[in-house]
Design a protein around this motif. Sequence first.
Motif, PDB file in Angstrom:
ATOM      1  N   LEU A 299      26.229  -7.135 -27.480  1.00  0.00           N
ATOM      2  CA  LEU A 299      25.482  -5.852 -26.952  1.00  0.00           C
ATOM      3  C   LEU A 299      24.191  -6.287 -27.903  1.00  0.00           C
ATOM      4  O   LEU A 299      24.147  -6.347 -29.042  1.00  0.00           O
ATOM      5  CB  LEU A 299      26.150  -4.638 -27.236  1.00  0.00           C
ATOM      6  CG  LEU A 299      26.950  -4.361 -26.647  1.00  0.00           C
ATOM      7  CD1 LEU A 299      27.779  -3.080 -27.073  1.00  0.00           C
ATOM      8  CD2 LEU A 299      27.126  -4.881 -24.697  1.00  0.00           C
ATOM      9  N   VAL A 300      23.122  -5.607 -27.421  1.00  0.00           N
ATOM     10  CA  VAL A 300      21.992  -4.869 -28.897  1.00  0.00           C
ATOM     11  C   VAL A 300      21.457  -4.389 -28.572  1.00  0.00           C
ATOM     12  O   VAL A 300      21.204  -3.447 -27.535  1.00  0.00           O
ATOM     13  CB  VAL A 300      20.617  -6.321 -27.749  1.00  0.00           C
ATOM     14  CG1 VAL A 300      19.273  -5.345 -28.818  1.00  0.00           C
ATOM     15  CG2 VAL A 300      20.541  -7.607 -27.911  1.00  0.00           C
ATOM     16  N   ALA A 301      21.306  -3.632 -29.434  1.00  0.00           N
ATOM     17  CA  ALA A 301      20.906  -2.068 -29.509  1.00  0.00           C
ATOM     18  C   ALA A 301      18.511  -1.932 -30.349  1.00  0.00           C
ATOM     19  O   ALA A 301      18.961  -1.021 -30.714  1.00  0.00           O
ATOM     20  CB  ALA A 301      21.889  -1.780 -31.365  1.00  0.00           C
ATOM     21  N   SER A 302      18.237  -2.635 -29.101  1.00  0.00           N
ATOM     22  CA  SER A 302      17.157  -2.190 -28.784  1.00  0.00           C
ATOM     23  C   SER A 302      16.490  -1.589 -29.043  1.00  0.00           C
ATOM     24  O   SER A 302      15.114  -1.305 -29.258  1.00  0.00           O
ATOM     25  CB  SER A 302      16.991  -3.651 -27.990  1.00  0.00           C
ATOM     26  OG  SER A 302      16.766  -2.607 -26.589  1.00  0.00           O
ATOM     27  N   ASN A 303      16.919  -0.286 -28.170  1.00  0.00           N
ATOM     28  CA  ASN A 303      16.249   1.051 -27.571  1.00  0.00           C
ATOM     29  C   ASN A 303      14.771   0.973 -27.163  1.00  0.00           C
ATOM     30  O   ASN A 303      14.541   1.428 -28.407  1.00  0.00           O
ATOM     31  CB  ASN A 303      16.595   2.033 -28.998  1.00  0.00           C
ATOM     32  CG  ASN A 303      15.722   3.348 -29.650  1.00  0.00           C
ATOM     33  OD1 ASN A 303      16.198   3.786 -27.611  1.00  0.00           O
ATOM     34  ND2 ASN A 303      15.846   4.060 -30.025  1.00  0.00           N
ATOM     35  N   GLY A 304      15.017   0.239 -26.751  1.00  0.00           N
ATOM     36  CA  GLY A 304      13.379  -0.293 -26.062  1.00  0.00           C
ATOM     37  C   GLY A 304      12.616  -0.782 -27.088  1.00  0.00           C
ATOM     38  O   GLY A 304      11.121  -0.741 -26.827  1.00  0.00           O
ATOM     39  N   GLY A 305      12.598  -1.172 -28.522  1.00  0.00           N
ATOM     40  CA  GLY A 305      11.720  -1.126 -29.748  1.00  0.00           C
ATOM     41  C   GLY A 305      11.582  -0.214 -30.339  1.00  0.00           C
ATOM     42  O   GLY A 305      10.466  -0.258 -31.193  1.00  0.00           O
ATOM     43  N   ALA A 306      12.007   1.151 -30.543  1.00  0.00           N
ATOM     44  CA  ALA A 306      11.644   1.724 -30.616  1.00  0.00           C
ATOM     45  C   ALA A 306      12.369   1.459 -32.519  1.00  0.00           C
ATOM     46  O   ALA A 306      13.177   1.374 -32.887  1.00  0.00           O
ATOM     47  CB  ALA A 306      12.995   3.014 -30.353  1.00  0.00           C
ATOM     48  N   ALA A 307      11.238   2.843 -33.317  1.00  0.00           N
ATOM     49  CA  ALA A 307      11.822   2.335 -34.646  1.00  0.00           C
ATOM     50  C   ALA A 307      13.377   3.389 -34.582  1.00  0.00           C
ATOM     51  O   ALA A 307      13.421   2.796 -36.323  1.00  0.00           O
ATOM     52  CB  ALA A 307      10.703   3.866 -34.978  1.00  0.00           C
ATOM     53  N   ARG A 308      13.559   3.312 -34.345  1.00  0.00           N
ATOM     54  CA  ARG A 308      15.100   4.207 -34.156  1.00  0.00           C
ATOM     55  C   ARG A 308      16.277   3.266 -33.645  1.00  0.00           C
ATOM     56  O   ARG A 308      16.076   2.975 -32.448  1.00  0.00           O
ATOM     57  CB  ARG A 308      14.867   5.823 -34.160  1.00  0.00           C
ATOM     58  CG  ARG A 308      16.309   6.486 -34.714  1.00  0.00           C
ATOM     59  CD  ARG A 308      16.353   8.227 -33.822  1.00  0.00           C
ATOM     60  NE  ARG A 308      17.171   8.590 -34.843  1.00  0.00           N
ATOM     61  CZ  ARG A 308      18.314   9.032 -33.550  1.00  0.00           C
ATOM     62  NH1 ARG A 308      17.824   8.269 -32.060  1.00  0.00           N
ATOM     63  NH2 ARG A 308      19.194   9.527 -34.435  1.00  0.00           N
ATOM     64  N   HIS A 309      17.265   3.454 -34.475  1.00  0.00           N
ATOM     65  CA  HIS A 309      17.962   3.092 -33.482  1.00  0.00           C
ATOM     66  C   HIS A 309      18.624   3.986 -32.429  1.00  0.00           C
ATOM     67  O   HIS A 309      18.706   4.954 -32.898  1.00  0.00           O
ATOM     68  CB  HIS A 309      19.160   2.633 -34.862  1.00  0.00           C
ATOM     69  CG  HIS A 309      19.555   1.628 -35.856  1.00  0.00           C
ATOM     70  ND1 HIS A 309      18.765   0.629 -35.571  1.00  0.00           N
ATOM     71  CD2 HIS A 309      19.629   1.387 -36.615  1.00  0.00           C
ATOM     72  CE1 HIS A 309      18.697  -0.270 -36.699  1.00  0.00           C
ATOM     73  NE2 HIS A 309      19.442   0.456 -36.983  1.00  0.00           N
ATOM     74  N   PRO A 310      19.343   3.314 -31.411  1.00  0.00           N
ATOM     75  CA  PRO A 310      19.966   4.223 -30.099  1.00  0.00           C
ATOM     76  C   PRO A 310      21.079   4.627 -30.601  1.00  0.00           C
ATOM     77  O   PRO A 310      21.888   4.443 -31.293  1.00  0.00           O
ATOM     78  CB  PRO A 310      19.959   2.741 -29.090  1.00  0.00           C
ATOM     79  CG  PRO A 310      20.513   2.084 -29.883  1.00  0.00           C
ATOM     80  CD  PRO A 310      19.802   2.175 -31.185  1.00  0.00           C
ATOM     81  N   ASN A 311      21.588   5.471 -29.960  1.00  0.00           N
ATOM     82  CA  ASN A 311      22.914   6.626 -30.895  1.00  0.00           C
ATOM     83  C   ASN A 311      24.047   6.416 -30.365  1.00  0.00           C
ATOM     84  O   ASN A 311      24.996   6.005 -30.830  1.00  0.00           O
ATOM     85  CB  ASN A 311      22.615   8.038 -29.848  1.00  0.00           C
ATOM     86  CG  ASN A 311      21.248   8.986 -30.037  1.00  0.00           C
ATOM     87  OD1 ASN A 311      21.559   8.707 -31.345  1.00  0.00           O
ATOM     88  ND2 ASN A 311      21.219   9.617 -29.136  1.00  0.00           N
ATOM     89  N   TRP A 312      23.838   5.040 -28.994  1.00  0.00           N
ATOM     90  CA  TRP A 312      24.857   4.660 -28.768  1.00  0.00           C
ATOM     91  C   TRP A 312      25.906   3.053 -30.569  1.00  0.00           C
ATOM     92  O   TRP A 312      26.874   4.025 -30.531  1.00  0.00           O
ATOM     93  CB  TRP A 312      25.133   3.849 -28.083  1.00  0.00           C
ATOM     94  CG  TRP A 312      23.856   2.471 -27.753  1.00  0.00           C
ATOM     95  CD1 TRP A 312      23.116   2.812 -27.013  1.00  0.00           C
ATOM     96  CD2 TRP A 312      24.564   0.741 -27.987  1.00  0.00           C
ATOM     97  NE1 TRP A 312      22.321   1.310 -27.228  1.00  0.00           N
ATOM     98  CE2 TRP A 312      23.547   0.796 -27.957  1.00  0.00           C
ATOM     99  CE3 TRP A 312      25.519   0.656 -28.848  1.00  0.00           C
ATOM    100  CZ2 TRP A 312      23.207  -0.709 -27.742  1.00  0.00           C
ATOM    101  CZ3 TRP A 312      25.763  -0.854 -28.544  1.00  0.00           C
ATOM    102  CH2 TRP A 312      24.496  -1.661 -28.710  1.00  0.00           C
ATOM    103  N   TYR A 313      24.240   3.092 -30.909  1.00  0.00           N
ATOM    104  CA  TYR A 313      24.914   2.617 -31.735  1.00  0.00           C
ATOM    105  C   TYR A 313      24.788   2.590 -33.388  1.00  0.00           C
ATOM    106  O   TYR A 313      25.923   2.907 -33.722  1.00  0.00           O
ATOM    107  CB  TYR A 313      23.295   0.988 -32.620  1.00  0.00           C
ATOM    108  CG  TYR A 313      23.348   0.386 -34.035  1.00  0.00           C
ATOM    109  CD1 TYR A 313      24.030  -0.800 -33.169  1.00  0.00           C
ATOM    110  CD2 TYR A 313      22.756   0.957 -34.857  1.00  0.00           C
ATOM    111  CE1 TYR A 313      24.645  -1.347 -34.727  1.00  0.00           C
ATOM    112  CE2 TYR A 313      23.280  -0.027 -35.710  1.00  0.00           C
ATOM    113  CZ  TYR A 313      23.863  -1.091 -36.206  1.00  0.00           C
ATOM    114  OH  TYR A 313      24.347  -1.917 -36.594  1.00  0.00           O
ATOM    115  N   LEU A 314      24.310   3.956 -33.209  1.00  0.00           N
ATOM    116  CA  LEU A 314      24.998   5.244 -34.337  1.00  0.00           C
ATOM    117  C   LEU A 314      26.338   5.125 -34.424  1.00  0.00           C
ATOM    118  O   LEU A 314      27.522   5.440 -35.284  1.00  0.00           O
ATOM    119  CB  LEU A 314      23.525   5.813 -35.000  1.00  0.00           C
ATOM    120  CG  LEU A 314      22.144   5.599 -34.894  1.00  0.00           C
ATOM    121  CD1 LEU A 314      21.613   6.876 -34.438  1.00  0.00           C
ATOM    122  CD2 LEU A 314      21.193   5.095 -36.196  1.00  0.00           C
TER     123      LEU A 314
END
Length: 142
Positions: A65-80
């Motif tokens: 899986l890739v924790a991209s969050n659409g290229g946002a500055a913050r990691h996605p919640n699922w990754y955290l």
Amino acid sequence: MAETIEDSPVGWVASHVQRYLATDGADGGKYHGYDALLLTTRGRRTGTLRRTALIYGRDGDRYLLVASNGGAARHPNWYLNLSADPQVEVQVGAEKFRATARTATAEERPRLWQVMTKVFPTYARYQKETDREIPVVVVERT
């Protein structure tokens, strides 16, 4: 009594998850032509089970899986969430299983990143749009 699972608060993701669940992945197992799975993590602050749909790749028996969050500055919640509690549940099509998720090591990441940018080339653009290194997550059955 089974624990309640909350689906993504993002409307189109929640809709995708519900279609996936209703059809065991027959509708939703592909997202715009890319293989998709359902990932359930435990909320790091609330302890609530949280479910989302994600594009995935394979590395042997492992899911990527890739924790991209659409290229946002913050990691996605699922990754955290999985960083705090690596025990997850996965659904691929009709198959459901428990797994352990971890961030790819610095040694693994270059090769696995290439695997995932071949699966979904937009990840390369997302990486250019953010200053953070986008994590690759390795999911292994337990």
